[in-house]
Write an enzyme that holds these catalytic residues in place. Structure first.
Site, PDB file in Angstrom:
ATOM      1  N   GLU A 151       0.871  -1.165   0.000  1.00 45.15           N
ATOM      2  CA  GLU A 151       0.000   0.000   0.000  1.00 45.15           C
ATOM      3  C   GLU A 151       0.917   1.228   0.000  1.00 45.15           C
ATOM      4  O   GLU A 151       1.803   1.327   0.858  1.00 45.15           O
ATOM      5  CB  GLU A 151      -0.884  -0.002   1.260  1.00 45.15           C
ATOM      6  N   ARG A 191       5.469 -12.736   9.689  1.00 46.03           N
ATOM      7  CA  ARG A 191       6.146 -11.496   9.326  1.00 46.03           C
ATOM      8  C   ARG A 191       7.480 -11.399  10.046  1.00 46.03           C
ATOM      9  O   ARG A 191       7.725 -12.060  11.048  1.00 46.03           O
ATOM     10  CB  ARG A 191       5.266 -10.277   9.591  1.00 46.03           C
ATOM     11  N   LYS A 222       4.236   0.905   9.643  1.00 46.25           N
ATOM     12  CA  LYS A 222       4.364   2.161   8.894  1.00 46.25           C
ATOM     13  C   LYS A 222       3.807   3.341   9.688  1.00 46.25           C
ATOM     14  O   LYS A 222       4.286   4.451   9.554  1.00 46.25           O
ATOM     15  CB  LYS A 222       3.668   2.031   7.535  1.00 46.25           C
TER      16      LYS A 222
HETATM   17  P1  ATP Z   1       2.760  -2.185   8.053  1.00 44.23           P
HETATM   18  O1  ATP Z   1       2.175  -3.053   9.109  1.00 44.23           O
HETATM   19  O2  ATP Z   1       4.210  -1.912   8.222  1.00 44.23           O
HETATM   20  O3  ATP Z   1       1.980  -0.959   7.779  1.00 44.23           O
HETATM   21  P2  ATP Z   1       1.518  -3.503   5.866  1.00 44.23           P
HETATM   22  O4  ATP Z   1       1.352  -4.962   5.923  1.00 44.23           O
HETATM   23  O5  ATP Z   1       0.329  -2.658   6.080  1.00 44.23           O
HETATM   24  O6  ATP Z   1       2.732  -3.094   6.764  1.00 44.23           O
HETATM   25  P3  ATP Z   1       1.716  -3.366   3.048  1.00 44.23           P
HETATM   26  O7  ATP Z   1       2.149  -2.221   2.223  1.00 44.23           O
HETATM   27  O8  ATP Z   1       0.290  -3.761   3.003  1.00 44.23           O
HETATM   28  O9  ATP Z   1       2.152  -3.040   4.510  1.00 44.23           O
HETATM   29  O10 ATP Z   1       2.636  -4.636   2.783  1.00 44.23           O
HETATM   30  C1  ATP Z   1       2.937  -5.134   1.520  1.00 44.23           C
HETATM   31  C2  ATP Z   1       3.336  -6.574   1.648  1.00 44.23           C
HETATM   32  O11 ATP Z   1       4.449  -6.708   2.512  1.00 44.23           O
HETATM   33  C3  ATP Z   1       2.201  -7.388   2.248  1.00 44.23           C
HETATM   34  O12 ATP Z   1       2.058  -8.556   1.498  1.00 44.23           O
HETATM   35  C4  ATP Z   1       2.653  -7.648   3.649  1.00 44.23           C
HETATM   36  O13 ATP Z   1       2.155  -8.859   4.133  1.00 44.23           O
HETATM   37  C5  ATP Z   1       4.172  -7.659   3.511  1.00 44.23           C
HETATM   38  N1  ATP Z   1       4.788  -7.260   4.771  1.00 44.23           N
HETATM   39  C6  ATP Z   1       4.588  -6.125   5.472  1.00 44.23           C
HETATM   40  N2  ATP Z   1       5.298  -6.126   6.601  1.00 44.23           N
HETATM   41  C7  ATP Z   1       5.981  -7.296   6.639  1.00 44.23           C
HETATM   42  C8  ATP Z   1       6.896  -7.900   7.556  1.00 44.23           C
HETATM   43  N3  ATP Z   1       7.267  -7.288   8.694  1.00 44.23           N
HETATM   44  N4  ATP Z   1       7.411  -9.106   7.238  1.00 44.23           N
HETATM   45  C9  ATP Z   1       7.067  -9.723   6.100  1.00 44.23           C
HETATM   46  N5  ATP Z   1       6.221  -9.221   5.198  1.00 44.23           N
HETATM   47  C10 ATP Z   1       5.673  -8.020   5.448  1.00 44.23           C
HETATM   48 MG    MG Z   2      -1.341  -3.632   4.590  1.00 39.20          MG
END
Ligand code: ATP
Ligand code: MG
Length: 561
Positions: A38, A263, A273
């Site tokens: 995102e 994760r 984020k």
């Molecule tokens: P955050 O919790 O940091 O805001 P998010 O999951 O909302 O992260 P996205 O932009 O939706 O962020 O993530 C894009 C991809 O990266 C998704 O498929 C998510 O599962 C993966 N991802 C995000 N954080 C991690 C992590 N700490 N370890 C592994 N994969 C991750």
């Molecule tokens: Mg997300």
């Protein structure tokens, strides 16, 4: 629904699933993954795990991986983030070719799917407020309550949805919900919201839409539209998988397989984020690419290489159970990589003047030095030597303890790449502080060895006082003092654990060649650590960030105890 009881062989259970799918001829032998960020912040090291996994699996099995911006929320997203994400994925070494997609490009299709659900009796427009919907949802122990608007006719729902789309209602006045089961043990299945009204400009579609699809509805459809075979996401989506499957089944469209993995969590840092944004907005750090940030941009500026990050994600593997990885493991991967590729330079951080009393005044010479003992192909450089040098203050002691192998009165050491020198005098100021050491050098020891085979135990790095360039050095430490930054007293947040000494700006005197350093080039400052030229560097004022020390001090502590 959980398959976490299965045992997975090897360090990547997803690889095994793909191998099995290929053996069974599933998806006509295709492997097609996606990385779906995102664009509401910069990518971090956790994302790197997901990037390496998605692109890595595609690469390994001759498949493809899409870059998809999951931009369904107009309120938090920005084109600055889109650009940073492209840059970071490329920098990590992955290529999505022409397969760059935006979820927002599918808004028209999502809307058609929503109409289909309404027509088939699988969705309805609800007038309850967000708060009322929350109250109706029930809890883990208590079934939910059906909305009084749940049994509207398909015609009425279609009309209301159309009017929602046209902008006849205010934010929050109505939502579209899936009609599933308010008493499902899985709360995600209790008539989740599919569309909400938001009169907001979208970074991609502008003012075209005033209703926006929710993540759970949109995500599976994005995967379906793109023909994704394996939709890899993090564990918190495990309980959403029944919903993912429900939408695709009810719509009768192509059905990718969602697979969840743990994760990445790292000690002494935060990765959400929302928290990273707070660090930037409240100026705890100097932007998203601050070298203390766990963002890809920050790690890059800190001196991390794409190879070290990929090595790290390989080592930690992919599993189904959450864990916290030591930050030092990431640093060790970097040391491994930089040891092979970083050119060696000499730089003195805390200078003490050394005068070579038997070296002719006004004379200077160039001495040859290898750039990297690990790699002969990296060639050699010339270093100026003269009568006045700087050595590291801690490399001299007037009254040394036993087993002190560095310089002391009467003692002899080797100056790296140069000569043997012997201390013959010590000059002090009025307060008794040593201000200069005077030495004689042995002209027959040029290059740092002698024909008589005489041994010295200590070797010091040095620079020529006349030729040295003064550089700014930014010394970084952990951004948080606690392994788990969220470990705080009540009423405080993670910022209470910020390390007040995470950045110290100081100076060093380096070999003249350092003035020419190009930004993002890494060096090993001999005996000091790895440093990288910062984008702020100029010829007049070179600037280096300390990437990491030479040895893992944490591991050393462990060995001792
Ligand atoms: P955050 O919790 O940091 O805001 P998010 O999951 O909302 O992260 P996205 O932009 O939706 O962020 O993530 C894009 C991809 O990266 C998704 O498929 C998510 O599962 C993966 N991802 C995000 N954080 C991690 C992590 N700490 N370890 C592994 N994969 C991750
Ligand atoms: Mg997300």
């Amino acid at each position: 629904m959980s398959d976490s009881k299965e045992t997975y062989k090897g360090s990547n259970f997803i690889r095994n699933i793909i191998i099995k799918d290929l053996e069974e001829g599933k998806n006509e032998g295709r492997v097609h993954t996606r990385f779906p960020p995102e664009p509401n912040g910069y990518l971090h090291i956790g994302h790197a795990k997901s990037i390496c996994l998605n692109f890595g699996m595609a690469e390994e099995f001759g498949g493809m991986c899409n870059l998809r911006f999951d931009d369904t929320n107009p309120l938090k997203e920005d084109t600055e983030y889109v650009e940073s994400i492209r840059r970071d994925v490329k920098w990590l070494g992955f290529d999505w070719e022409d397969r760059e997609y935006f979820a927002s490009d599918y808004f028209g299709k999502f809307y058609e799917y929503a109409i289909q659900l309404v027509k088939d009796g699988y969705a309805y427009v609800d007038d309850l407020t967000a708060e009322e919907i929350r109250q109706h949802r029930g809890s883990l122990t208590e079934a939910g309550k059906e909305s009084p608007f749940r049994n509207r006719s398909a015609e009425e729902n279609l009309d209301l949805l159309e009017r929602m789309r046209k902008g006849e209602f205010k934010d929050g006045e109505k939502v579209l919900r899936a009609k599933i089961d308010m008493s499902s043990p899985n709360i995600n299945m209790r008539d989740p919201v599919i569309y909400r009204i938001a009169h907001a400009e979208h970074h991609n579609t502008g003012g075209e839409w005033c209703i926006y699809p929710m993540y759970d509805f949109a995500h599976g459809l994005e995967d379906s539209i793109e023909g994704i075979t394996h939709s890899l996401c993090t564990l918190e989506f495990e309980d959403h998988r029944p919903l993912y499957d429900w939408f695709l089944e009810k719509l009768g469209v192509y059905h990718p397989q969602q697979i969840e993995f743990a994760r990445l969590n790292l000690t002494n840092t935060v990765m959400s984020k929302r928290k990273l944004l707070k660090l930037v907005q409240d100026k705890y750090v100097n932007g998203w690419d601050d070298p203390r940030m766990p963002t890809i941009a920050g790690l890059r500026r800190r001196g991390f290489t794409p190879e070290s990050i990929r090595m790290f994600t390989d080592i930690i593997g992919v599993s189904k159970s959450n864990s916290i990885i030591e930050y030092s493991l990431l640093e060790n991967c970097l040391r491994d990589d930089l040891n092979k590729r970083a050119h060696r330079r000499m730089a003195v951080l805390d200078p003490l003047k050394m005068v070579i009393v038997n070296y002719p005044e006004g004379q200077e010479e160039l001495l040859e030095a290898e750039n990297n003992p690990e790699n002969e192909a990296d060639g050699k450089r010339m270093i100026p030597f003269g009568r006045e040098l700087y050595i590291e203050r801690e490399d001299f002691m007037e009254n040394p303890p036993k087993k002190y192998f560095r310089l002391s009165p009467g003692g002899e050491i080797r100056l790296k790449h140069a000569y043997y020198v012997k201390c013959v005098d010590v000059i002090k100021d009025a307060d008794g502080n040593v201000t200069e050491v005077h030495c004689t050098y042995d002209p027959a020891s040029r290059g740092g060895w002698t024909e008589d085979g005489r041994k010295v135990k200590g070797t010091s790095h040095w620079v020529s006082a006349k030729h040295a360039v003064k550089c700014e050095v930014r010394m970084y430490d952990n951004l948080f003092t606690r392994e788990n930054p969220d470990d705080v007293e009540e009423g405080k947040d993670f910022t209470a654990n910020i390390n007040p000494d995470s950045l110290k700006i100081t100076e060093c005197w380096g070999e003249p060649a350092l003035a020419e350093a190009v930004e993002f080039t890494s060096f090993q400052f001999m005996r000091q650590g790895y440093f990288v030229a910062d984008p702020d560097t100029t010829k007049e004022k070179p600037v280096f960030n300390r990437t990491v020390s030479l040895k893992d001090s944490w591991a050393k502590e462990q060995q001792k105890s």
